[in-house]
Each structure stands twice: as structure tokens, then as C-alpha cells.
Design a protein around this motif. Structure first.
Motif, mmCIF file in Angstrom:
data_model
loop_
_atom_site.group_PDB
_atom_site.id
_atom_site.type_symbol
_atom_site.label_atom_id
_atom_site.label_comp_id
_atom_site.label_asym_id
_atom_site.label_seq_id
_atom_site.Cartn_x
_atom_site.Cartn_y
_atom_site.Cartn_z
ATOM 1 N N ASN A 191 34.195 24.857 -5.230
ATOM 2 C CA ASN A 191 33.102 24.755 -4.261
ATOM 3 C C ASN A 191 31.768 24.773 -5.018
ATOM 4 O O ASN A 191 31.342 25.826 -5.500
ATOM 5 C CB ASN A 191 33.198 25.926 -3.276
ATOM 6 C CG ASN A 191 32.101 25.891 -2.219
ATOM 7 O OD1 ASN A 191 31.189 25.069 -2.269
ATOM 8 N ND2 ASN A 191 32.185 26.796 -1.263
ATOM 9 N N ASN A 211 37.688 25.248 0.825
ATOM 10 C CA ASN A 211 39.057 25.731 0.829
ATOM 11 C C ASN A 211 39.917 24.599 1.390
ATOM 12 O O ASN A 211 39.606 24.055 2.457
ATOM 13 C CB ASN A 211 39.161 26.986 1.716
ATOM 14 C CG ASN A 211 40.533 27.631 1.629
ATOM 15 O OD1 ASN A 211 41.547 26.946 1.699
ATOM 16 N ND2 ASN A 211 40.566 28.949 1.488
ATOM 17 N N ARG A 225 37.816 39.468 -7.391
ATOM 18 C CA ARG A 225 38.844 38.429 -7.315
ATOM 19 C C ARG A 225 38.780 37.605 -6.039
ATOM 20 O O ARG A 225 39.360 36.528 -5.959
ATOM 21 C CB ARG A 225 40.236 39.042 -7.471
ATOM 22 C CG ARG A 225 40.724 39.869 -6.301
ATOM 23 C CD ARG A 225 42.171 40.259 -6.515
ATOM 24 N NE ARG A 225 42.665 41.066 -5.408
ATOM 25 C CZ ARG A 225 43.926 41.417 -5.268
ATOM 26 N NH1 ARG A 225 44.805 41.033 -6.170
ATOM 27 N NH2 ARG A 225 44.313 42.138 -4.248
ATOM 28 N N THR A 245 44.676 38.114 -10.500
ATOM 29 C CA THR A 245 45.019 36.977 -9.652
ATOM 30 C C THR A 245 45.985 36.081 -10.411
ATOM 31 O O THR A 245 46.408 36.416 -11.522
ATOM 32 C CB THR A 245 43.751 36.200 -9.222
ATOM 33 O OG1 THR A 245 44.098 35.251 -8.218
ATOM 34 C CG2 THR A 245 43.090 35.474 -10.386
ATOM 35 N N ARG A 299 37.756 36.342 5.154
ATOM 36 C CA ARG A 299 38.562 35.991 6.326
ATOM 37 C C ARG A 299 37.687 35.577 7.511
ATOM 38 O O ARG A 299 37.987 34.645 8.242
ATOM 39 C CB ARG A 299 39.437 37.184 6.701
ATOM 40 C CG ARG A 299 40.799 36.778 7.188
ATOM 41 C CD ARG A 299 41.708 37.968 7.367
ATOM 42 N NE ARG A 299 41.956 38.693 6.116
ATOM 43 C CZ ARG A 299 42.767 39.754 6.042
ATOM 44 N NH1 ARG A 299 43.369 40.210 7.115
ATOM 45 N NH2 ARG A 299 42.963 40.355 4.888
HETATM 46 O O1 UT7 Z 1 31.487 27.488 1.320
HETATM 47 C C1 UT7 Z 1 30.978 28.743 1.707
HETATM 48 C C2 UT7 Z 1 31.775 29.273 2.791
HETATM 49 N N1 UT7 Z 1 32.898 30.019 2.267
HETATM 50 C C3 UT7 Z 1 34.136 29.736 2.664
HETATM 51 O O2 UT7 Z 1 34.379 28.786 3.347
HETATM 52 C C4 UT7 Z 1 35.233 30.701 2.234
HETATM 53 C C5 UT7 Z 1 36.143 30.978 3.402
HETATM 54 N N2 UT7 Z 1 37.183 31.936 3.088
HETATM 55 C C6 UT7 Z 1 38.244 31.664 2.288
HETATM 56 O O3 UT7 Z 1 38.338 30.578 1.729
HETATM 57 C C7 UT7 Z 1 39.340 32.684 2.171
HETATM 58 O O4 UT7 Z 1 39.147 33.676 3.140
HETATM 59 C C8 UT7 Z 1 39.416 33.346 0.778
HETATM 60 C C9 UT7 Z 1 39.892 32.334 -0.253
HETATM 61 C C10 UT7 Z 1 38.070 33.913 0.375
HETATM 62 C C11 UT7 Z 1 40.438 34.482 0.794
HETATM 63 O O5 UT7 Z 1 41.687 34.020 1.243
HETATM 64 P P1 UT7 Z 1 42.437 34.732 2.469
HETATM 65 O O6 UT7 Z 1 43.715 34.026 2.629
HETATM 66 O O7 UT7 Z 1 41.519 34.763 3.628
HETATM 67 O O8 UT7 Z 1 42.714 36.157 1.902
HETATM 68 P P2 UT7 Z 1 42.242 37.562 2.486
HETATM 69 O O9 UT7 Z 1 40.792 37.782 2.224
HETATM 70 O O10 UT7 Z 1 42.755 37.722 3.877
HETATM 71 O O11 UT7 Z 1 43.052 38.539 1.532
HETATM 72 C C12 UT7 Z 1 44.500 38.588 1.567
HETATM 73 C C13 UT7 Z 1 44.986 39.400 0.388
HETATM 74 C C14 UT7 Z 1 44.232 40.715 0.200
HETATM 75 O O12 UT7 Z 1 45.156 41.672 -0.250
HETATM 76 P P3 UT7 Z 1 45.769 42.754 0.767
HETATM 77 O O13 UT7 Z 1 44.586 43.491 1.333
HETATM 78 O O14 UT7 Z 1 46.518 41.968 1.801
HETATM 79 O O15 UT7 Z 1 46.632 43.591 -0.108
HETATM 80 C C15 UT7 Z 1 43.292 40.426 -0.909
HETATM 81 O O16 UT7 Z 1 42.928 41.553 -1.664
HETATM 82 O O17 UT7 Z 1 44.756 38.640 -0.808
HETATM 83 C C16 UT7 Z 1 44.077 39.467 -1.746
HETATM 84 N N3 UT7 Z 1 43.293 38.604 -2.624
HETATM 85 C C17 UT7 Z 1 43.777 38.079 -3.750
HETATM 86 N N4 UT7 Z 1 44.962 38.179 -4.356
HETATM 87 C C18 UT7 Z 1 45.146 37.514 -5.496
HETATM 88 C C19 UT7 Z 1 42.000 38.188 -2.439
HETATM 89 N N5 UT7 Z 1 41.635 37.393 -3.466
HETATM 90 C C20 UT7 Z 1 42.717 37.326 -4.288
HETATM 91 C C21 UT7 Z 1 42.958 36.640 -5.495
HETATM 92 N N6 UT7 Z 1 44.180 36.763 -6.060
HETATM 93 N N7 UT7 Z 1 42.042 35.868 -6.100
#
Ligand code: UT7
Length: 330
Positions: A285, A258, A154, A31, A221
Motif C-alpha cells: 500500500n 488489502n 506486526r 509474522t 479490523r
Molecule cells: O489504506 C489505508 C486503510 N487501511 C486499510 O485498509 C487496512 C485495513 N485492515 C486490514 O487490512 C487488516 O485488518 C489487517 C491486515 C491490518 C489485519 O488483518 P486482520 O485479518 O483484520 O487481523 P486482526 O487485526 O483481526 O488480527 C487477527 C490476529 C491477531 O491475533 P489474535 O489477537 O487473534 O491472537 C493479531 O495479533 O492476527 C494477529 N496479527 C498477526 N499475526 C501474524 C496481526 N498482524 C499479524 C502479522 N502476523 N503481521
């Protein structure tokens, strides 16, 4: 006898010293500071090192609260602890905190409502005050999230941090304090955010440890979408119910999961940035710790009569809003 309101009459907080930066997380998983800041909005979080649990964080917050409010431990009638990372399965972390700080004339119990835990705890504590039954109720939110974060994952490791905060609730005949609550749960949401093993369905075994099932399982997501709908929806509902506008609301006190969820909630409420409490960049968080840690940092800016909307979304699913009329000048 007139109506008794439950006022928040003080706040204590504690975050551990160790700072886990995005740079250090980038050495553990693939990351970057840029990804974490853009997608989540967190720069660093605090971590409790050593064989210490959530009660250590909670006890430190409660000790500060009692000192600041000139309250003797023996005067406390009830202590409620909100946590998803209890020191142990039983007894309740609330009992351990009470023991550590010398609260001996109270009963205490834990509330498990994910990131809405502090809100549910506040609502519960307020009832004991409003009924006239108790005069001093402590509500503490404490979570050592680092104990259930998989630092090889990650998608979860950048989000969480450790910390605790506590409120004192006391009766007042004035029109201040906790005015209203709208709270929700939807257990069907549990499939998107939970801990797979360690409970009675799947007790700890070599297999569960090897499969890394004692860590947070989160479908990011899906949780994100539900969080935006839930937190923004319930906050706007509370505004409408009480005829509040973006002018009459002084502060939004949102759960810090977030920055994009916080922004979406503030936008739906049409609130300017200056009215939104945000410290996610420093602490991440902290689950049940986020709301009291915001008030801990903002206390000096608060004025008697300020209108505050507390708003959360978390595991369960759980979500809700509480409307508070602040009871003292900070
Ligand atoms: O308080 C408890 C309740 N929890 C929440 O409110 C959390 C809610 N969710 C979120 O905050 C977000 O969904 C996350 C921060 C967990 C993830 O962010 P996102 O923008 O929804 O990313 P995503 O899961 O859609 O993933 C997009 C891409 C993926 O790669 P590909 O499949 O597009 O190639 C992930 O593998 O980002 C990738 N990814 C990362 N890349 C770099 C996921 N985590 C990371 C990371 N660094 N740390």
C-alpha cells in the motif's frame, strides 16, 4: 463553446529499488510470509533509503511523465501533490516537486486525503481543466510510508510501501476523460486511523518519541470493515448512476490496501478477476501512489474508450469513486 472534458493524457511512475520482502519483515516482527499473503496479499514492497522524502519519489514520477508526454516543465499550469508523508510540515511537497523538476510557471499545493488522496487530487485538477482555466495540470501521488511505519508493530509493518505516480490532465472536446466523481469524508473515522503526535495538538517531544506516537496508529479490523462497505458501496453506486454493467466496465482500478478488500469490491460489482488491476503483491500500500502506479503498469493494455472505475478508501475516513473514459490507446 462546447463542453470541455479533462482527459488523462499520460502517466509516470517511480518505485525505489530496495525490495523489502516478507522474509525480512519476519526477522523484525513475529509474522510469516504465509500470514501476510493470506491476510493481506503482499509479497514485497519498495523502500526509499536515506535522507530523502516523498518529493524525491514524486519528482522522479513527474520527470518521467513530462518526458513521455513531451511536455516542457514551463508549460505546466498547476501541480497538485497528494501525500500523507510530506517532506516537512511546510512548505507543501508539491512546491518542492515543482522546484526539483523545473516547473516555474505554475502554482502548486498539497492534498491530504489519506489513501483517497490521489482521487481527490484528480477530481480537483479536473475542475481547473473543465472550467477552461488551465491546459496542463499535473496530479502526483507520492508517499514514503516507511517514514511513519513502526517496524516493531506486526499489524502495520507488512502493509505499506513507498512509491509515486503522476497523471497529466489536459482539455478535450471529445467525450473522454474524467466523466464523474462520488467522493466522501467522515471525520469521525479518524479515531481508527491516525498519527497521534507531530501536529499542533501534540507537537513532537521526547515523550511522544518514546511513546512511538509518530507512527501510524491503525485499528485494522475496524478500518477493514469500513473499507469494504465504503469502497464496494461507492463503486456500485457509480455503476448504477451511469448504467454501467460488469460487461461495459473494462477495468476496476482499486486502491491497494488489502487483497481481500479488492476482492470484496470486485465481487459486489460482479466483475471477473481479469478486469481488476492488482499489483499489491509487488508494491504493498503506497497510499497516494497506488492508483497511478496501477495505470503506470497497465497503460499498454488500455484502449481509447475503455470504461475505468477508480475506487478508494483511506484515512479520514475518505472514500470515493471516479468514472473515467480512457482517452488514448496505450
Ligand atoms: O489504506 C489505508 C486503510 N487501511 C486499510 O485498509 C487496512 C485495513 N485492515 C486490514 O487490512 C487488516 O485488518 C489487517 C491486515 C491490518 C489485519 O488483518 P486482520 O485479518 O483484520 O487481523 P486482526 O487485526 O483481526 O488480527 C487477527 C490476529 C491477531 O491475533 P489474535 O489477537 O487473534 O491472537 C493479531 O495479533 O492476527 C494477529 N496479527 C498477526 N499475526 C501474524 C496481526 N498482524 C499479524 C502479522 N502476523 N503481521
Amino acid at each position: 463553446m462546447g463542453k470541455i472534458n479533462a482527459a488523462i493524457t499520460g502517466v509516470g511512475g517511480y518505485v525505489p529499488e530496495y525490495v523489502l520482502t516478507n522474509e525480512e519483515i519476519s526477522t523484525m516482527v513475529d509474522t510469516s510470509d504465509e500470514w501476510i499473503m493470506t491476510r493481506i496479499g503482499i509479497k514485497e514492497r519498495r523502500i526509499l533509503k536515506g535522507e530523502l522524502g516523498s518529493s524525491e519519489l514524486g519528482a522522479k514520477a513527474v520527470i518521467e511523465l513530462l518526458e513521455k508526454t513531451n511536455t516542457k516543465p514551463e508549460e505546466v499550469d498547476l501541480l497538485i501533490c497528494s501525500t500523507v508523508t510530506p517532506d516537512m510540515q511546510f512548505p507543501a511537497t508539491a512546491n518542492i516537486i515543482s522546484d526539483k523538476v523545473g516547473i516555474k510557471n505554475a502554482f502548486s499545493f498539497d492534498v491530504n486525503a489519506g489513501c483517497s488522496g490521489f482521487l481527490f487530487g484528480m477530481a480537483t485538477g479536473a475542475k481547473y481543466v473543465q472550467s477552461g482555466m488551465y491546459k496542463k495540470v499535473v496530479v502526483v501521488g507520492a508517499d514514503k510510508m516507511s517514514s511513519i511505519v513502526d517496524y516493531t508493530d506486526r499489524s502495520v509493518s507488512p502493509i505499506f510501501g513507498d512509491g509515486a505516480g503522476a497523471f497529466l490532465l489536459e482539455p478535450t472536446s471529445e467525450d473522454f476523460g474524467i466523466i464523474d466523481e462520488i467522493l466522501h469524508t467522515d471525520g469521525a473515522g479518524r479515531k481508527h486511523l491516525h498519527q497521534k503526535a507531530g501536529g499542533s495538538v501534540k507537537p513532537a517531544s521526547h515523550e511522544t518519541v518514546e511513546a512511538r506516537e509518530h507512527y501510524i496508529y491503525q485499528e485494522g479490523r475496524q478500518v477493514f470493515k469500513s473499507a469494504v462497505v465504503g469502497m464496494a458501496g461507492v463503486s456500485v453506486e457509480m455503476m448504477k448512476k451511469h448504467g454501467l454493467t460488469n460487461e461495459s466496465i473494462d477495468w476496476l482500478v482499486p486502491h491497494q490496501a488489502n487483497l481481500r478488500i479488492i476482492d470484496a469490491t470486485a465481487n459486489r460489482m460482479e466483475l471477473p478477476k481479469e478486469k481488476v488491476m492488482i499489483n499489491i503483491q509487488k508494491f504493498g500500500n503506497t497510499t497516494a501512489g497506488t492508483l497511478p502506479l496501477l495505470i503506470w503498469e497497465w497503460e499498454n493494455k488500455l484502449k481509447k474508450g475503455d470504461n475505468l472505475i477508480f475506487s478508494t478508501f483511506g484515512a479520514g475516513f475518505t472514500w470515493g469513486a471516479i468514472y473515467v473514459k480512457w482517452a488514448y490507446n496505450g
